[in-house]
Design a protein around this motif. Structure first.
Motif, PDB file in Angstrom:
ATOM      1  N   ALA A 336       0.868  -1.221   0.117  1.00 53.58           N
ATOM      2  CA  ALA A 336       0.089   0.028   0.102  1.00 53.58           C
ATOM      3  C   ALA A 336       0.810   1.175  -0.143  1.00 53.58           C
ATOM      4  CB  ALA A 336      -1.156  -0.045   1.361  1.00 53.58           C
ATOM      5  N   ARG A 406      -5.275   3.437  -9.814  1.00 58.31           N
ATOM      6  CA  ARG A 406      -6.144   2.452 -10.433  1.00 58.31           C
ATOM      7  C   ARG A 406      -5.844   0.960 -10.056  1.00 58.31           C
ATOM      8  NH1 ARG A 406      -5.285   4.231 -15.199  1.00 58.31           N
ATOM      9  NH2 ARG A 406      -4.119   2.710 -16.206  1.00 58.31           N
ATOM     10  N   ALA A 408      -4.354   0.076  -7.580  1.00 53.48           N
ATOM     11  CA  ALA A 408      -4.543  -0.361  -6.048  1.00 53.48           C
ATOM     12  C   ALA A 408      -6.087  -0.564  -5.742  1.00 53.48           C
ATOM     13  CB  ALA A 408      -4.090   1.079  -5.339  1.00 53.48           C
ATOM     14  N   LYS A 409      -6.894  -0.113  -6.620  1.00 56.20           N
ATOM     15  CA  LYS A 409      -8.512  -0.498  -6.398  1.00 56.20           C
ATOM     16  C   LYS A 409      -8.597  -1.914  -6.753  1.00 56.20           C
ATOM     17  CE  LYS A 409     -10.134   4.310  -6.903  1.00 56.20           C
ATOM     18  NZ  LYS A 409     -11.364   5.168  -7.504  1.00 56.20           N
ATOM     19  N   GLU A 410      -7.940  -2.407  -7.605  1.00 50.30           N
ATOM     20  CA  GLU A 410      -7.884  -3.665  -8.150  1.00 50.30           C
ATOM     21  C   GLU A 410      -7.587  -4.716  -7.188  1.00 50.30           C
ATOM     22  OE1 GLU A 410      -6.157  -3.724 -11.817  1.00 50.30           O
ATOM     23  OE2 GLU A 410      -7.613  -2.470 -12.849  1.00 50.30           O
ATOM     24  N   ASP A 411      -6.589  -4.317  -6.184  1.00 51.97           N
ATOM     25  CA  ASP A 411      -6.138  -5.116  -5.107  1.00 51.97           C
ATOM     26  C   ASP A 411      -7.047  -5.146  -3.907  1.00 51.97           C
ATOM     27  OD1 ASP A 411      -4.329  -5.982  -2.792  1.00 51.97           O
ATOM     28  OD2 ASP A 411      -2.853  -6.355  -4.174  1.00 51.97           O
ATOM     29  N   ARG A 412      -7.557  -6.040  -3.464  1.00 57.67           N
ATOM     30  CA  ARG A 412      -8.562  -6.069  -2.334  1.00 57.67           C
ATOM     31  C   ARG A 412      -8.012  -5.478  -1.121  1.00 57.67           C
ATOM     32  NH1 ARG A 412     -12.500 -11.223  -2.237  1.00 57.67           N
ATOM     33  NH2 ARG A 412     -13.208  -9.808  -0.701  1.00 57.67           N
ATOM     34  N   ALA A 415      -6.703  -1.944  -1.365  1.00 53.72           N
ATOM     35  CA  ALA A 415      -7.747  -0.946  -1.597  1.00 53.72           C
ATOM     36  C   ALA A 415      -8.326  -0.577  -0.150  1.00 53.72           C
ATOM     37  CB  ALA A 415      -8.798  -1.564  -2.602  1.00 53.72           C
ATOM     38  N   ARG A 416      -8.399  -1.800   0.675  1.00 54.81           N
ATOM     39  CA  ARG A 416      -8.945  -1.547   1.831  1.00 54.81           C
ATOM     40  C   ARG A 416      -8.028  -0.577   2.722  1.00 54.81           C
ATOM     41  NH1 ARG A 416     -10.654  -7.048   1.691  1.00 54.81           N
ATOM     42  NH2 ARG A 416      -8.841  -7.513   2.815  1.00 54.81           N
ATOM     43  N   TRP A 420      -9.914   6.574   0.286  1.00 52.08           N
ATOM     44  CA  TRP A 420     -10.084   7.127  -0.852  1.00 52.08           C
ATOM     45  C   TRP A 420     -10.663   8.417  -0.965  1.00 52.08           C
ATOM     46  CZ3 TRP A 420      -7.611   4.834  -4.825  1.00 52.08           C
ATOM     47  CH2 TRP A 420      -7.351   3.479  -4.486  1.00 52.08           C
TER      48      TRP A 420
END
Length: 465
Positions: A336, A406, A408-412, A415-416, A420
Motif C-alpha cells: 500500500a 487504479r 490499487a483499487k484492483e487489489d482488495r 484498496a481497504r 479514498w
C-alpha cells in the motif's frame, strides 16, 4: 551591478596519476595483465554531421579527465598509454586544431600515440561502451565481440576489471569530492534561481531555461535530462512545455562539471508562491522523512535498512495525513505504501548520476546483496553498507499516480488500506520529491546541495511570497 560567474575546480595531473597508480596496483592481484578503456564517439542527432555534445565514457574520464573522442586508454606491461584516432587535418578549419601528442602527454602525464600503433594483447580486458558505434569499433580493435551496454553480464577478465573499477570509484578521493561539492552546490543555486523567476514565468520551459542557464554560468552542463513539470506524479516527465498554473512545480535538475562529475537535486515548490494547506501538509511530511534519512546516512549503516526505515516513517506520515490506515509495517508489507512512494530512497553519485550503473548492480548492491521482489525494494538502486567518502542521494517522494491508484483499487487488500476520500482531497498535490546529495563521513553526513532552499519558509521567501 556586474554579473558574477563561478569557475569550476580543475583536478591537477597528480590526481589522475594517483588514480592510475591505484589501478595498476589492483590489476595483478586480480589476474589482469592488460586492459583498455574507450572514450567513445559523439552520437548523431539526425544526420552524421549534426551530433550531440560529446561526453566521454566515465571509466575513461576517471583516469584522464579529458573528453577525447576516439581515444583508448591502455595499461600493459606496467606502461600506461593513450592512443588517439588521428584527425583529418581539414577538420581544423571547422573545429580548430587538436592538441598535439606532446601537449597531451605533458598535460596528462601519459605516453600518447596514434591509434594505428595499438596492438591488442590476447585476453586484454575492457569495459563495454554505451553506444553501438563505439562497441563495434572496440570489437574490431580487440578482434572479439564487445556488446554495447553489456556491463551487467560480463565474464572472465572483463568481469574482474568491472569489480576493480567499482572498488576504485566507490569511495571518492579528495579531487573527486571537490568536483562533487561544486556540482551539488551549483546545482542547488540553479534551484534557487528557478524559484526566483518562477512567479514571472508562464511556462515550465521558462523556469527550466533559467535553471540550466545558471548551471552554464558555472561551466556546468545538465548531468541528465532536466525535469521541470507541474505533472509531478510522472516520476521522470521529459516534457517541459506545460503552462504554470495552480499547484506544485517539481524540478529535478543537476549539473555536471567539465570533468564529468554530477549533481542531482530535486525541489518542489508552489507556482503561486505560497503552499496551500494540503500542499504544505504533504510537503512537510516528505521533508520530515528526508531529514531523518539524511541524519541516518552514516558510515556502517546499510542503505537498504535506511530505505526501509524511510518507508516505515513515510507510512506513518501518510496515516497521519489520513491517506492510509493501518500499522506502518502492514502498509509496507502489503504494498500500500508503494502506491504513493514507488521508488527507492536514492542511489550512488559520482561520474554518473546513477554511479556505475553501466556495470549492473555491482556498485549499488555489492557481492552479497540481491534485489528483493518486494514492492518497496524492486526499484531500490542502492543496497550496501555505507562507507566514508561515498556520495549518495536521499530523495523520498509522495505521488498521486493515476496508474498506481487504479491498480490499487484492483487489489482488495491494498484498496481497504487506502482512504479514498482523502486521496481526492490531496490529489491536486500530484507529486512531491525532495532530493539532496549527501557525503558519508566517519561523523555527521554532509549535505553537499544545501544551497537549494528546502524548508517551507525558505522556499516561500525565495519565491517572494
Amino acid at each position: 551591478m556586474s554579473a558574477q560567474f563561478w569557475e569550476p575546480p580543475r583536478s591537477p595531473r597528480a590526481a589522475f596519476e594517483a588514480r592510475r597508480a591505484r589501478l595498476w596496483a589492483e590489476l595483478g592481484p586480480n589476474g589482469l595483465g592488460s586492459i583498455c578503456l574507450p572514450s567513445g564517439f559523439a552520437r548523431p542527432r539526425n544526420f552524421a554531421h549534426n551530433v550531440y555534445p560529446f561526453r566521454a565514457e566515465s571509466h575513461f574520464l576517471y583516469f584522464t579527465g579529458r573528453h577525447l573522442e576516439g581515444a583508448l586508454f591502455v595499461v600493459e606491461d606496467g606502461v600506461e598509454r593513450l592512443y588517439l584516432l588521428e584527425r583529418d587535418p581539414e577538420e581544423a578549419l571547422w573545429s580548430g586544431p587538436p592538441p598535439t601528442y606532446e601537449e597531451l602527454s605533458e598535460e596528462l602525464g601519459l605516453e600518447v600515440r596514434p591509434l594505428g600503433d595499438f596492438e591488442p594483447r590476447a585476453g586484454m580486458a575492457t569495459l563495454p561502451p554505451q553506444d553501438e558505434e563505439t562497441a563495434l569499433w572496440l570489437s574490431a580493435l580487440l578482434d572479439r565481440t564487445v556488446e554495447a551496454q553489456s556491463g551487467p553480464d560480463l565474464v572472465d577478465g572483463d568481469e574482474a576489471l568491472a569489480q576493480v573499477m567499482v572498488d576504485l570509484r566507490l569511495r571518492h578521493d579528495a579531487w573527486a569530492l571537490e568536483q562533487l561539492r561544486f556540482a551539488a552546490g551549483e546545482s542547488g543555486k540553479a534551484h534557487e534561481q528557478g524559484m526566483r523567476v518562477a512567479r514571472r514565468a508562464s511556462r515550465e520551459y521558462q523556469v527550466r531555461a533559467q535553471m540550466e542557464a545558471r548551471l552554464g554560468e558555472s561551466a556546468l552542463r545538465p548531468a541528465y535530462g532536466s525535469i521541470v513539470t507541474m505533472c509531478g506524479e510522472v516520476l521522470h516527465q521529459p516534457d517541459s512545455s506545460g503552462l504554470l498554473g495552480p499547484g506544485l512545480l517539481l524540478c529535478d535538475v543537476g549539473g555536471e562539471t567539465p570533468e564529468g562529475f554530477a549533481g542531482d537535486v530535486t525541489r518542489t515548490w508552489p507556482s503561486s508562491g505560497r503552499f496551500s494547506g494540503v500542499e504544505r501538509e504533504a510537503y512537510e511530511a516528505v521533508l520530515r522523512v528526508q531529514l531523518d534519512a539524511i541524519a541516518g546516512a552514516r558510515a556502517g549503516v546499510s542503505y537498504g535498512e535506511l530505505h526501509e526505515r524511510a518507508c516505515l516513517l513515510m507510512a506513518g506520515e501518510l496515516v497521519g495525513l489520513g491517506l492510509l490506515e493501518g500499522a506502518p509495517r502492514d502498509l509496507f508489507d502489503s504494498g500500500a505504501l508503494s502506491v504513493f512512494f514507488p521508488h527507492g530512497l536514492g542511489h550512488l553519485l559520482g561520474l554518473d548520476v546513477h554511479d556505475m550503473e553501466d556495470l549492473g548492480d555491482r556498485a549499488g548492491y555489492g557481492p552479497e546483496a540481491q534485489r528483493a521482489d518486494h514492492p518497496a525494494f524492486r526499484a531500490l538502486r542502492l543496497n550496501r553498507v555505507l562507507e566514508p567518502d561515498m556520495v549518495v542521494t536521499i530523495e523520498p517522494g509522495l505521488y498521486f499516480s493515476p496508474l498506481l491508484l487504479r491498480r490499487a483499487k484492483e487489489d482488495r487488500t491494498i484498496a481497504r488500506q487506502i482512504r479514498w476520500a482523502e486521496v481526492e482531497r490531496f490529489r491536486s498535490v500530484r507529486g512531491i520529491r525532495i532530493e539532496d546529495d549527501v557525503l558519508v563521513t566517519d561523523e555527521d553526513p554532509v549535505i553537499l546541495s544545501a544551497s537549494a532552499p528546502k524548508s517551507v519558509a525558505e522556499i516561500e521567501a525565495c519565491l517572494g511570497a
